[in-house]
Design an enzyme around this catalytic site. Structure first.
Site, PDB file in Angstrom:
ATOM      1  N   GLY A   1      45.482 -36.783-122.158  1.00  0.00           N
ATOM      2  CA  GLY A   1      44.212 -36.444-121.528  1.00  0.00           C
ATOM      3  C   GLY A   1      43.095 -36.577-122.549  1.00  0.00           C
TER       4      GLY A   1
ATOM      5  CB  ALA B   1      42.751 -32.637-126.032  1.00  0.00           C
ATOM      6  N   GLY B   2      44.344 -35.279-125.995  1.00  0.00           N
ATOM      7  CA  GLY B   2      45.440 -36.067-126.552  1.00  0.00           C
ATOM      8  C   GLY B   2      45.038 -37.496-126.872  1.00  0.00           C
TER       9      GLY B   2
ATOM     10  CG  HIS C   1      36.274 -24.333-109.509  1.00  0.00           C
ATOM     11  ND1 HIS C   1      35.395 -24.486-108.465  1.00  0.00           N
ATOM     12  CD2 HIS C   1      35.740 -24.991-110.555  1.00  0.00           C
ATOM     13  CE1 HIS C   1      34.368 -25.227-108.882  1.00  0.00           C
ATOM     14  NE2 HIS C   1      34.562 -25.538-110.141  1.00  0.00           N
TER      15      HIS C   1
ATOM     16  NE  ARG D   1      33.591 -23.715-113.155  1.00  0.00           N
ATOM     17  CZ  ARG D   1      34.109 -24.770-113.745  1.00  0.00           C
ATOM     18  NH1 ARG D   1      35.225 -24.650-114.439  1.00  0.00           N
ATOM     19  NH2 ARG D   1      33.537 -25.928-113.660  1.00  0.00           N
TER      20      ARG D   1
ATOM     21  CD  GLU E   1      43.670 -26.561-118.513  1.00  0.00           C
ATOM     22  OE1 GLU E   1      43.511 -27.761-118.260  1.00  0.00           O
ATOM     23  OE2 GLU E   1      43.907 -25.715-117.641  1.00  0.00           O
TER      24      GLU E   1
END
Lengths: 639, 248, 217
Positions: free
Chosen positions: A44, A46-47, A268, A332, A427
């Site tokens: 994702g 980050a990766g 959310h 949220r 995350e």
């Protein structure tokens, strides 16, 4: 033995910590970098950004993902945008303000130094992404456009239509594929990490299952970086992709990595309500809708009239009423809870009364339909496709859904877990969002971790580490492979009657009811009975078809659900232990008179990092005290 | 609602495949096509039978994982949607639905409806990016991009890499996929320095994967879940010919 | 060879032949004017020193067009070894692309139509270019007498059907392949392509038809 954790935050003034640290951290000589092999699990934001940046630096990188292509990681589904303290709008934004908003939004349960660094790096992220060709929205002059986004009073969100996550991920994916072409990154798609291999207390590799041929494969490295996302799918129904799971971080946790704040799960507010029990996932509608949409329910409980026939005077715009300063743009957690509250009062709308209206009639009257269409056209289309309702004419119906998990593996300032050599990004770690994440901050954190933080801090670790040469014949690898194989065999051997999904769905409902938007001691204690019982039933009665040595999607799901069933218990223990309300963690026993979260800074201003002691055993709590030197924790008020 | 499904089952790339008939009963009209398959699979699993393998992830039309031929059309009936965004209310009660995998030499079948689309990754690796290292970017607003260009680039960049274009094309050509990436980057000032290298390398990689040639029939655009225009193919052709014959 | 290059070659050579076919029709409409004009026009062409390079050029274009088509067609069928059991094209499925392009009978039969045209071309050259022009009224006489044979006329008329189809896709397709089209021109160019293809085909059909029914030798 519980200990107090040291986050290794550098000394010095807040604004200088990162830059000073960066310029003094030990470096790996350029020629030596290629001698280090680094594993990055997950592709994702980050990766992919980490793997690409590490490759650019010259490390030898192995990149793993369970999807068929790195480009499909779930970051791709982020809609709204990414925050950056550029202050292009001249509305008084600054690094400090972004820092302050984030730490306040997180209800003072995050680490000051990390959050400041995040805010500081936000500006570099935008530069980087623009240079990569991310087609952000522009003004006619050619400069970047901004919008304001959930919980912020300034316009600092950059966006690419409703597909910001997709465009940022494709940018990172491009950078990653460039390194693949250069031979610096080797790609291993369709691999699921099943074990972390720890040698002499140091993370040295992973065992993965090749999802195509079912074979177990081991990989050695000098450091392992997990960027495997969040665990919202523990609720079964969430806005996460179906494949999102806790397995990689749970397996690392079982090998000794501490799991921090697992009960901090974000619900959310703007999702399409559940319509039936066949449903496989929930769909998020971008929070940006709250910029123009007004949230309301009928004043009278049980008012079943068509929304357009309910006169203005009989509508309760409850967010605007309760929070005049922020109105529909409250964070949220606040919005979600208010929505739940009105539905609990019986004023919810739609099937089962689990929904509230998000009304665009006023915005259309004010700006014209064309403007609204330009801003949200794709979201309205999506809503129409799913529900068959035209939101230009009838108000949308929304209801909260699990969306993001602030909790994750504990990491220090260097993003390294308590296990040396195990880094956790995005995350999957717990670090920056405290008890609640603000809109458009997840993308920012993933990319800050991957592009800018990890590539620096990992060098510091490698420069100091004395790592013996290893290969996959080492006993630790063989043991890990055996463990993984045994678990697979065990799953296949049950040959029971209930499907994997039925267990997952049941677990999800339990958690959603008692460890979802609000929690109380009774419910949580019940869960501590129910989850182990469900787990026991799973291992007695699950049916997993097919065999181990083939492409077997049932087996994939079964392994993930087995881990969720272990993890869920930890989440509940954490929720029970935290006897306060903060951010997304709302304990009904701890609330103010008007129903707001009541924090207890004297007792709970810490990160709860749990140590695994065996399935069904009480985990050990380690605490990282949160010390606020620069901001003074206050009662959050959005009134 | 009830349906008769005829689903392509195939155990591996070289195994023979065949259509197998299943009954999908009691399907709520609000269920998505994938949820309908979930229901059918739950039945198969409960009976200890091998469920239908299909690829899926986000289930909201953006990850590009899902994709199958449904009654002879990529992602089924409807325009601008992926398979996960297809709802059963689109079908008639009792209808027979034929489900096949994407078929292309470059997309070998892994199992049932799951195909290997790594060819797309290799095409991107050949040049579908701007070669900038982390940290070397100039201040974002120092690069001005006319809104029209940014919008056009975004239209192209919306590609999700699902492979419906290849599936739809009678020649299994990947031109729309390649065109989308080439156009996205060529339209932006940041992408201009490499445009020549990029288009030559990406087209060469595309050819090496065994995709067919474009014969300008527009079926790709008609079935593209993101409505990417074949005008980008014209742009790709222009970019290529320019790079080959008119630059430097 | 690179796919786009092969297609570009087909486009350029196809457009070259298209221009030739237009000129060829324009010239041959002189058939209606009678033997003197027509034979003089023919004489002007064959005595022109440019005729050899022009014919060579056409031949090279033809070979290149054909060779590329052969490769493209073979590659295209190899790209999908296993056909779909069921396939509904966008037009029948009701989702024709926004650009207005869709798969047509013409687009799907470019190769077969092209091969038919090649056979026709060989016959045509053999009959008229290398035919016996020594009879009454020279070439005009040869052409008209030939068309008086209903079988030959029928073959000529029938051969213009693949020409109509071939051009009605080929013309627009070539322009798209060369990247010369803007999206807003698409609908117009698609229509133009069909009009051009069928007008040319009809023009050529007029010749045998007229010769068969009205011409007097």
């Amino acid at each position: 033995m519980d200990t107090t954790l040291d986050a290794k935050v550098p000394s010095g003034p807040l604004e200088r910590k990162w830059s000073d640290y960066k310029s003094t951290i030990k470096l790996v000589a350029p020629a030596n970098k290629r001698k280090y092999t680094l594993i990055v699990v997950g592709t994702g934001l980050a990766g992919a950004s980490a793997a690409a940046s590490l490759g650019e630096l010259g490390y030898n990188v192995l990149s793993f993902c369970f999807q068929d292509s790195p480009r499909r990681a779930h970051s791709i589904a982020a809609q709204g945008g990414i925050n950056a303290a550029k202050n292009y709008q001249n509305d008084g934004d600054s690094v400090w303000r972004l820092f302050y908003d984030t730490i306040k939004g997180g209800d003072y349960r995050s680490r000051e130094a990390n959050v400041y660094r995040l805010a500081e790096l936000s500006v570099n992220i935008i530069d980087q992404c623009v240079a990569q060709g991310v087609p952000f929205a522009r003004e006619y002059s050619g400069v970047l456009a901004n919008r304001s986004f959930g919980g912020a009073q300034v316009s600092r969100t950059f966006y690419a239509r409703g597909q910001t996550g997709q465009q940022l991920l494709l940018g990172a994916y491009g950078a990653l594929m460039r390194q693949v072409a250069a031979g610096r990154v080797r790609l291993f798609p369709r691999r699921e990490m099943l074990e972390l291999v720890v040698v002499d207390g140091v993370a040295r590799g992973i065992v993965v299952r090749n999802l195509v041929d079912g074979k177990l494969e081991s990989y050695v490295a000098d450091a392992v970086c997990l960027a495997t996302g969040g665990y919202s799918n523990v609720y079964f129904l969430s806005t996460n992709a179906k494949g999102c799971n806790v397995t990689a971080i749970w397996r690392a946790h079982r090998k000794g990595a501490f799991f921090a704040n697992p009960c901090f799960t974000q619900i959310h507010p703007t999702c399409i309500p559940v319509s039936g029990d066949y449903q496989s996932k929930l769909t998020l509608m971008s929070e940006s809708l709250r910029n123009d949409g007004r949230v309301w329910v009928p004043k009278q409980a049980g008012d079943r009239r068509h929304p357009n026939q309910i006169p203005e005077a009989e509508r309760d715009y409850f967010l605007e009423r309760k929070y005049p300063a922020y109105g529909n743009l409250v964070p949220r957690d606040v919005a979600s809870r208010s929505i739940k509250a009105v539905c609990d009062e019986g004023r919810g709308v739609g099937p089962g009364g689990r929904g509230v209206y998000l009304d665009f009639a006023d915005a259309i009257k004010r700006d014209g339909r064309a403007v609204i269409e330009q801003k949200y056209g794709n979201l309205f289309d999506m809503y129409y496709e799913i529900t068959g309702e035209n939101a230009y004419e009838v108000p949308m119906r929304i209801y909260p859904a699990p969306h993001y998990t602030m909790g994750g593996l504990w990491v220090d300032y260097n993003l390294m877990s308590n296990l040396p050599g195990l880094f956790v990004l995005g995350e999957a770690n717990f670090s920056d969002h405290g008890a609640n994440r603000l809109g458009a901050s997840a993308l920012m954190q993933g990319l800050a971790d991957g592009y800018f933080i990890l590539p620096v801090t990992i060098g510091g670790y490698l420069a100091d580490a004395r790592l013996p040469k290893l290969d996959t014949d080492h006993a630790a690898f063989k043991d890990a492979e055996r463990e993984a194989a045994a678990r697979i065999e065990k799953l296949l051997a049950v040959r029971g009657k209930r499907t994997v999904d039925s267990f997952h769905r049941e677990l999800g409902l339990l958690l959603w009811d008692k460890c979802g938007m609000s929690r109380n001691e009774t419910g949580l204690k019940e869960l501590l009975e129910q989850i182990p019982a469900l787990r026991e039933e799973f291992w007695r009665d699950v049916t997993v078809t097919g065999s181990a040595g083939t492409f077997n999607q049932v087996l994939e799901r079964a392994g993930r659900v087995a881990d969720f069933l272990e993890f869920a218990e930890l989440m509940v223990i954490d929720a029970l232990e935290r006897r306060e309300s903060c951010g997304a963690h709302f304990r009904e026993e701890y609330q103010t008179e008007d129903g707001e979260a009541l924090r207890n800074d004297d007792l709970y201003a810490y990160v709860a990092a749990w140590e695994f002691t065996g399935v069904g055993n009480r985990p050990i709590l380690h605490k990282e005290p949160l010390i606020f030197e620069y901001v003074k924790p206050t009662q959050r008020s959005y009134k | 609602m009830d349906f008769i499904l005829k689903v392509w089952r195939q155990n591996g790339p070289d195994a023979p495949g065949r259509l197998v008939t299943y009954e999908a009963t009691n399907i709520p009209p609000e269920a998505s096509f994938l949820e309908m398959l979930d229901i059918v699979n739950a039945g198969l699993e409960a009976r200890g039978e091998d469920p239908i393998a299909f690829e899926h992830d986000c289930r909201e039309g953006i990850c590009g994982s899902c994709g199958m031929m449904i009654n002879g059309r990529p992602h089924g009936p409807g325009r601008g949607i992926t398979t996960c965004q297809l709802y059963m209310r689109q079908f008639k009660d009792g209808q027979t639905i034929v489900v096949e995998p994407w078929r292309a030499k470059a997309f070998p079948v892994i199992k049932d409806l799951v195909v290997d689309r790594s060819a797309f990754d290799r095409i991107i690796a050949a040049g579908g990016y701007i070669s900038i290292n982390t940290g070397s970017a100039p201040e974002a607003n120092s690069i001005l991009v006319p809104k029209e260009d940014a919008d056009l680039a975004m239209d192209a960049a919306a590609c999700i890499g699902c492979g419906a274009c290849v599936a739809a094309c009678k020649n299994a050509s990947a031109m729309l996929f390649v065109a989308a990436k080439v156009a996205h980057l060529a339209l932006l000032p940041q992408g201009k320095p490499e445009r020549r290298r990029r288009v030559l390398a990406m087209v060469a990689a595309m050819d090496a994967e065994g995709f067919g040639n474009c014969t300008n029939e527009g079926e790709c655009e008609a079935e593209c879940p993101k409505n990417i225009s074949i005008a980008h193919i014209a742009r790709l052709n222009r970019e290529y010919l320019r790079a080959k014959f008119f630059s430097r | 060879m690179v796919s786009i290059l092969k297609k570009a070659i087909m486009a350029v050579t196809g457009l070259g032949w298209f221009v030739y076919v237009v000129l060829h029709l324009a010239g041959n409409l002189l058939l209606f004017k009678g033997p003197e004009t027509y034979n003089a026009y023919s004489e002007f062409l064959v005595s022109n020193p440019l005729i050899i390079p022009a014919e060579l050029g056409l031949l090279v274009f033809l070979v290149a067009h054909l060779a590329s088509a052969w490769r493209v067609t073979r590659e295209n069928s190899a790209a999908r070894p296993q056909p779909y059991l069921e396939r509904v094209l966008s037009r029948r499925g009701g989702t024709t692309s926004a650009s207005g392009w869709f798969s047509t009978f013409a687009s799907r039969t470019m190769w077969y139509g092209g091969v038919l045209l090649l056979f026709f071309l060989i016959l045509h050259v053999w009959m008229f270019k290398y035919g016996d022009r020594s009879g009454a009224h020279g070439l005009w006489g040869l052409v008209v007498r030939s068309f008086k044979n209903p079988w030959i006329s029928a073959i000529y008329i029938a051969a213009m059907l693949p020409l109509g189809f071939h051009l009605s896709h080929g013309f627009a397709s070539a322009l798209q392949t060369l990247g010369l089209l803007k999206p807003r021109w698409y609908p117009g160019v698609r229509r133009l392509s069909q009009v051009v293809g069928w007008v040319l085909a009809a023009g050529f059909i007029l010749l045998p038809l007229w010769a068969l029914l009205f011409a007097e030798v």
